[in-house]
Design a protein around this motif. Structure first.
Motif, PDB file in Angstrom:
ATOM      1  N   GLU A 153       0.811  -1.216   0.000  1.00  0.00           N
ATOM      2  CA  GLU A 153       0.000   0.000   0.000  1.00  0.00           C
ATOM      3  C   GLU A 153       0.846   1.269   0.000  1.00  0.00           C
ATOM      4  N   ARG A 181      -5.091   0.635  -7.934  1.00  0.00           N
ATOM      5  CA  ARG A 181      -6.405   0.628  -7.277  1.00  0.00           C
ATOM      6  C   ARG A 181      -7.496   1.238  -8.156  1.00  0.00           C
ATOM      7  N   PRO A 213      -7.791  -5.934   1.006  1.00  0.00           N
ATOM      8  CA  PRO A 213      -6.634  -5.506   1.762  1.00  0.00           C
ATOM      9  C   PRO A 213      -5.901  -6.714   2.336  1.00  0.00           C
TER      10      PRO A 213
END
Length: 125
Positions: free
Chosen positions: A50, A59, A122
């Protein structure tokens, strides 16, 4: 384009580069974690950090390109694994083209495929 079966049969996860394009930006990184995760339908998962610029572009991407590098492609691995796209346009240093769905395809990769993003989950830093 290499077929998904050929790609999965030859996969070396230590030398896998993922590229993404969205919103007029492109990015790519060497990934440390990736795996086939389904046989029918064939699905493949990549985990992107991330904190990585590639994550920010990916994303918003509809497709990602996953590339298998040959064992002697250390320069490409170092470029995508050791440089940040915030400071370096990695794509000025490699041969690439636009592939299916606007994906960024590295022309010198040993094998590659473009996959549609099915889900974002995630899982990691």
């Amino acid at each position: 384009m290499a077929g998904m079966d050929v790609f999965v049969d030859r996969l070396d996860p230590d030398m896998c580069v993922v590229t993404a394009a969205a919103g007029g930006e492109r990015a790519g990184c060497l990934v440390g974690f990736s795996s086939q995760c389904s046989l029918d339908p064939v699905r493949y998962a990549v985990w992107l950090s991330e904190v990585n610029r590639t994550f920010l572009v990916a994303r918003s991407a509809d497709v990602l390109a996953v590339h298998l590098l040959a064992r002697d492609q250390h320069g490409t691995a170092e470029l995508f694994g050791g440089r940040t796209g915030d400071e370096t346009d990695k794509f000025q240093r490699v041969r690439w083209r636009t592939g299916h769905g606007g994906a960024v395809v590295l022309e010198d990769a040993e094998a590659w495929f473009v996959g549609r993003v099915v889900e974002r989950v995630p899982g990691g830093d």
